[in-house]
Design an enzyme around this catalytic site. Structure first.
Site, PDB file in Angstrom:
ATOM      1  N   PHE A   1     -12.748   5.390  27.087  1.00  0.00           N
ATOM      2  CA  PHE A   1     -13.108   6.338  28.150  1.00  0.00           C
ATOM      3  C   PHE A   1     -13.781   7.603  27.604  1.00  0.00           C
ATOM      4  CE2 PHE A   1     -11.544   5.525  32.532  1.00  0.00           C
ATOM      5  CZ  PHE A   1     -10.961   4.284  32.350  1.00  0.00           C
ATOM      6  N   GLY A   2     -13.723   7.799  26.291  1.00  0.00           N
ATOM      7  CA  GLY A   2     -14.345   8.982  25.688  1.00  0.00           C
ATOM      8  C   GLY A   2     -13.735  10.255  26.259  1.00  0.00           C
TER       9      GLY A   2
ATOM     10  N   GLN B   1     -21.143  -4.139  20.499  1.00  0.00           N
ATOM     11  CA  GLN B   1     -20.191  -4.959  19.742  1.00  0.00           C
ATOM     12  C   GLN B   1     -18.925  -4.183  19.345  1.00  0.00           C
ATOM     13  OE1 GLN B   1     -22.262  -6.904  16.545  1.00  0.00           O
ATOM     14  NE2 GLN B   1     -22.882  -8.586  17.856  1.00  0.00           N
TER      15      GLN B   1
ATOM     16  N   GLU C   1      15.689   3.016  24.056  1.00  0.00           N
ATOM     17  CA  GLU C   1      16.421   1.739  23.914  1.00  0.00           C
ATOM     18  C   GLU C   1      16.385   1.211  22.480  1.00  0.00           C
ATOM     19  OE1 GLU C   1      16.630  -1.085  27.073  1.00  0.00           O
ATOM     20  OE2 GLU C   1      16.004   0.414  28.530  1.00  0.00           O
TER      21      GLU C   1
ATOM     22  N   THR D   1      14.941   3.056  18.674  1.00  0.00           N
ATOM     23  CA  THR D   1      13.623   3.343  18.094  1.00  0.00           C
ATOM     24  C   THR D   1      13.085   2.085  17.409  1.00  0.00           C
ATOM     25  OG1 THR D   1      14.567   3.937  15.961  1.00  0.00           O
ATOM     26  CG2 THR D   1      14.309   5.738  17.562  1.00  0.00           C
TER      27      THR D   1
ATOM     28  N   ALA E   1      24.289  11.798  18.669  1.00  0.00           N
ATOM     29  CA  ALA E   1      24.448  10.348  18.472  1.00  0.00           C
ATOM     30  C   ALA E   1      23.331   9.625  19.221  1.00  0.00           C
ATOM     31  CB  ALA E   1      25.811   9.884  18.969  1.00  0.00           C
ATOM     32  N   GLY E   2      22.252   9.323  18.490  1.00  0.00           N
ATOM     33  CA  GLY E   2      21.117   8.607  19.078  1.00  0.00           C
ATOM     34  C   GLY E   2      21.051   7.214  18.488  1.00  0.00           C
TER      35      GLY E   2
ATOM     36  N   TRP F   1      19.743  12.242  27.448  1.00  0.00           N
ATOM     37  CA  TRP F   1      18.708  11.230  27.748  1.00  0.00           C
ATOM     38  C   TRP F   1      19.179  10.189  28.769  1.00  0.00           C
ATOM     39  CZ3 TRP F   1      15.800  14.369  25.473  1.00  0.00           C
ATOM     40  CH2 TRP F   1      15.897  14.703  24.131  1.00  0.00           C
TER      41      TRP F   1
HETATM   42  N1  CAA Z   1      25.883  -7.968  19.719  1.00  0.00           N
HETATM   43  C1  CAA Z   1      27.224  -7.985  19.623  1.00  0.00           C
HETATM   44  N2  CAA Z   1      27.896  -7.270  18.694  1.00  0.00           N
HETATM   45  C2  CAA Z   1      27.187  -6.545  17.820  1.00  0.00           C
HETATM   46  C3  CAA Z   1      25.776  -6.487  17.856  1.00  0.00           C
HETATM   47  C4  CAA Z   1      25.124  -7.249  18.855  1.00  0.00           C
HETATM   48  N3  CAA Z   1      23.797  -7.241  18.966  1.00  0.00           N
HETATM   49  N4  CAA Z   1      25.338  -5.677  16.874  1.00  0.00           N
HETATM   50  C5  CAA Z   1      26.420  -5.231  16.242  1.00  0.00           C
HETATM   51  N5  CAA Z   1      27.548  -5.757  16.812  1.00  0.00           N
HETATM   52  C6  CAA Z   1      28.935  -5.540  16.398  1.00  0.00           C
HETATM   53  C7  CAA Z   1      29.117  -6.011  14.966  1.00  0.00           C
HETATM   54  O1  CAA Z   1      29.450  -7.392  14.938  1.00  0.00           O
HETATM   55  C8  CAA Z   1      30.262  -5.152  14.500  1.00  0.00           C
HETATM   56  O2  CAA Z   1      31.473  -5.665  15.043  1.00  0.00           O
HETATM   57  P1  CAA Z   1      32.870  -5.616  14.194  1.00  0.00           P
HETATM   58  O3  CAA Z   1      33.150  -4.159  13.989  1.00  0.00           O
HETATM   59  O4  CAA Z   1      33.828  -6.309  15.095  1.00  0.00           O
HETATM   60  O5  CAA Z   1      32.557  -6.320  12.905  1.00  0.00           O
HETATM   61  C9  CAA Z   1      29.992  -3.822  15.212  1.00  0.00           C
HETATM   62  O6  CAA Z   1      29.217  -4.149  16.370  1.00  0.00           O
HETATM   63  C10 CAA Z   1      29.274  -2.813  14.349  1.00  0.00           C
HETATM   64  O7  CAA Z   1      28.033  -3.383  13.940  1.00  0.00           O
HETATM   65  P2  CAA Z   1      27.067  -2.711  12.867  1.00  0.00           P
HETATM   66  O8  CAA Z   1      27.857  -2.421  11.623  1.00  0.00           O
HETATM   67  O9  CAA Z   1      25.845  -3.554  12.754  1.00  0.00           O
HETATM   68  O10 CAA Z   1      26.711  -1.325  13.566  1.00  0.00           O
HETATM   69  P3  CAA Z   1      25.871  -0.095  13.031  1.00  0.00           P
HETATM   70  O11 CAA Z   1      26.677   1.127  13.189  1.00  0.00           O
HETATM   71  O12 CAA Z   1      25.264  -0.402  11.710  1.00  0.00           O
HETATM   72  O13 CAA Z   1      24.732   0.046  14.157  1.00  0.00           O
HETATM   73  C11 CAA Z   1      22.596  -0.302  15.174  1.00  0.00           C
HETATM   74  C12 CAA Z   1      23.819  -0.903  14.420  1.00  0.00           C
HETATM   75  C13 CAA Z   1      21.697  -1.510  15.335  1.00  0.00           C
HETATM   76  C14 CAA Z   1      21.885   0.794  14.422  1.00  0.00           C
HETATM   77  C15 CAA Z   1      23.064   0.225  16.553  1.00  0.00           C
HETATM   78  O14 CAA Z   1      23.820   1.405  16.413  1.00  0.00           O
HETATM   79  C16 CAA Z   1      21.885   0.483  17.490  1.00  0.00           C
HETATM   80  O15 CAA Z   1      21.390  -0.445  18.137  1.00  0.00           O
HETATM   81  N6  CAA Z   1      21.447   1.761  17.578  1.00  0.00           N
HETATM   82  C17 CAA Z   1      20.415   2.128  18.554  1.00  0.00           C
HETATM   83  C18 CAA Z   1      21.070   2.573  19.826  1.00  0.00           C
HETATM   84  C19 CAA Z   1      20.132   2.577  20.977  1.00  0.00           C
HETATM   85  O16 CAA Z   1      19.382   1.636  21.200  1.00  0.00           O
HETATM   86  N7  CAA Z   1      20.196   3.627  21.771  1.00  0.00           N
HETATM   87  C20 CAA Z   1      19.383   3.779  22.945  1.00  0.00           C
HETATM   88  C21 CAA Z   1      20.251   3.948  24.168  1.00  0.00           C
HETATM   89  S1  CAA Z   1      19.528   3.685  25.739  1.00  0.00           S
HETATM   90  C22 CAA Z   1      18.261   4.785  25.929  1.00  0.00           C
HETATM   91  O17 CAA Z   1      17.392   4.792  25.134  1.00  0.00           O
HETATM   92  C23 CAA Z   1      18.197   5.706  27.091  1.00  0.00           C
HETATM   93  C24 CAA Z   1      17.792   5.140  28.372  1.00  0.00           C
HETATM   94  O18 CAA Z   1      18.404   5.454  29.378  1.00  0.00           O
HETATM   95  C25 CAA Z   1      16.624   4.256  28.501  1.00  0.00           C
END
Ligand code: CAA
Length: 425
Positions: free
Chosen positions: A355-356, A292, A380, A382, A142-143, A168
């Site tokens: 920097f080549g 240039q 955070e 992709t 689940a990413g 991660w």
């Molecule tokens: N704010 C509030 N609520 C939100 C929202 C937001 N920005 N986006 C969605 N929601 C809510 C929706 O309103 C919906 O609510 P209801 O069920 O009550 O209607 C619910 O969440 C589901 O929304 P979606 O149908 O839009 O969800 P989705 O399954 O299609 O997913 C997605 C949307 C944008 C793909 C999301 O899954 C996402 O952002 N994925 C990427 C995850 C991510 O960024 N992971 C990185 C983790 S951190 C990391 O990288 C490691 C580290 O330590 C640095």
């Protein structure tokens, strides 16, 4: 029919206000960056060692309090100052930029969704830099699909029992506080996930695989394992199950300007090096900065970096002006993250080119700029996910543009009815 939208909607504008506090925090960060971050960056990168000296300096300067509200021991400075501080640190070492900013990512679920008692319990030590934080959302399977989690948290008496593995986890091992997203109601579609706080040292919690990474090597990224980890039910963020996915999304909206700021710092850092080199390096009897083709590269690198910077500031400023949770924040955060991180990759690539052969060698920091930049486009969310978020908002907002229907070819509006049958228009 609704009239044309005012210029302020749906674009969402903000007045960017640089408070004295923001400028003071950014200046402190820039000082720490040159004194504690840059000198050790190559060593920490090579050995994959956390830069504790720099973290202590950041704590002593009160910078971990930037993102913590005043009533919980922080300066409550906000997201724009947080972006400015992150940028200044990342300019010296992009890896240290994330080592700092990930504490905000891990704290936002508590700040946004926690009860007053929970905030009082965890935030003051975070603000002082006494406790570091990590964010445990992603798993092996689940990413991008952040709702497809398999780690579970089951209520047994007065405790939640957490089982499964996270992938991660940035800051894993260094952090004392982990915001963990887990399935509390497998039968629910929209209220399936909750966030819980797990503290380091809780029996059954362990840091397992410390990843050997291409970049940002000074900050650990690990697997975190939860083998029947028991936490009191008071550790459920907000003490109301089912809010986890929403809190995760809101957290990411607040944190993505931070990654974008890290990217601006990373781009500026690579450009700084390229400028100094281009002025120094002579070929054909002249500094290469006089050619240039090199000038074009430098000019484009600087222009893209500046454009990214102002998109980040505009997004961060909009959040500070009360936008957290608004759809426009989500879109703007995605735009800032996506644009700035693509810029960082492009600028770092061009810096290596300038920097080549030296740029390809690990003897000089520009190679590290290149390696560090890649992850920005991945973590955070992709940049493919960011573009999907942006497009979803745009398509919804198109409903506001009804007044333009008269300028659209009639055939394209009426050729097919909603059910796919040809209309009589
Ligand atoms: N704010 C509030 N609520 C939100 C929202 C937001 N920005 N986006 C969605 N929601 C809510 C929706 O309103 C919906 O609510 P209801 O069920 O009550 O209607 C619910 O969440 C589901 O929304 P979606 O149908 O839009 O969800 P989705 O399954 O299609 O997913 C997605 C949307 C944008 C793909 C999301 O899954 C996402 O952002 N994925 C990427 C995850 C991510 O960024 N992971 C990185 C983790 S951190 C990391 O990288 C490691 C580290 O330590 C640095």
């Amino acid at each position: 029919m609704r009239g044309p939208p005012s210029p302020a909607e749906p674009a969402m504008h903000s007045d960017i206000i640089f408070t004295d506090l923001a400028k003071e925090l950014a200046a402190k960060a820039a000082e720490i960056a040159e004194q504690y971050v840059r000198p050790g960056a190559a060593k920490h990168d090579k050995l994959q060692e956390y830069n504790w000296d720099a973290a202590r300096a950041v704590a002593a300067a009160g910078l971990f309090g930037t993102f913590v509200p005043v009533e919980y021991g922080g300066t409550g400075a906000g997201i724009l100052p947080l972006a400015m501080v992150t940028e200044a640190l990342a300019r010296a070492d992009s890896g240290f930029g994330v080592a700092f900013a990930v504490n905000a990512l891990g704290s936002f679920p508590i700040i946004l969704g926690g009860t007053d008692a929970q905030r009082k319990r965890w935030l003051p030590a975070i603000a002082k830099g006494e406790k570091m934080v990590a964010f445990c959302l992603s798993e092996k399977f689940a990413g991008s699909d952040a709702s497809g989690l398999s780690v579970t948290a089951t209520l047994e008496g007065d405790e939640y029992v957490i089982r499964g593995e996270k992938k991660w986890t940035t800051n894993g091992g260094v952090a004392d506080i982990y915001s963990v997203f887990a399935v509390t109601d497998p039968t629910s579609k929209s209220r399936r996930i909750s966030a819980l706080v797990v503290e380091k040292g809780t029996p059954g919690f362990s840091v397992e695989k410390v990843e050997d990474k291409m970049g940002i090597r000074c900050v650990p990224v690990v697997e975190t394992h939860f083998d029947n980890v028991r936490v009191p039910k008071e550790n459920l963020i907000g003490e109301r199950p089912g809010m986890g996915f929403k809190h995760a999304m809101m957290t990411l909206d607040m944190a993505r300007p931070g990654v974008a700021a890290q990217a601006v710092g990373a781009a500026q850092g690579a450009l700084d090096l390229a400028l100094v080199y281009a002025n120094r390096r002579k070929q054909f009897g002249a500094p290469i900065s006089s050619f240039q083709m090199v000038q074009k590269m430098l000019a484009d690198m600087a222009t893209k970096t500046e454009a990214a910077r102002w998109l980040v500031y505009s997004c961060a400023g909009a959040i500070d002006q009360g936008g957290a949770g608004a759809p426009a924040v989500s879109k703007k955060a995605a735009m800032a993250k996506c644009f700035a991180t693509d810029v960082a990759m492009e600028v770092a690539t061009d810096a290596v080119q300038i920097f080549g052969g030296y740029g390809f060698m690990e003897d000089y920091p520009v190679a590290k700029c290149f390696r560090d930049a890649k992850i920005l486009q991945i973590y955070e969310g992709t940049n493919q996910v960011q573009r999907m978020v942006i497009a979803r908002h745009l398509i919804k907002e198109a409903g506001e543009l009804e007044h333009l229907q008269q300028y659209i070819p009639v055939e394209t509006q009426n050729a097919y009815a909603a059910d796919g049958a040809t209309s009589s228009a």
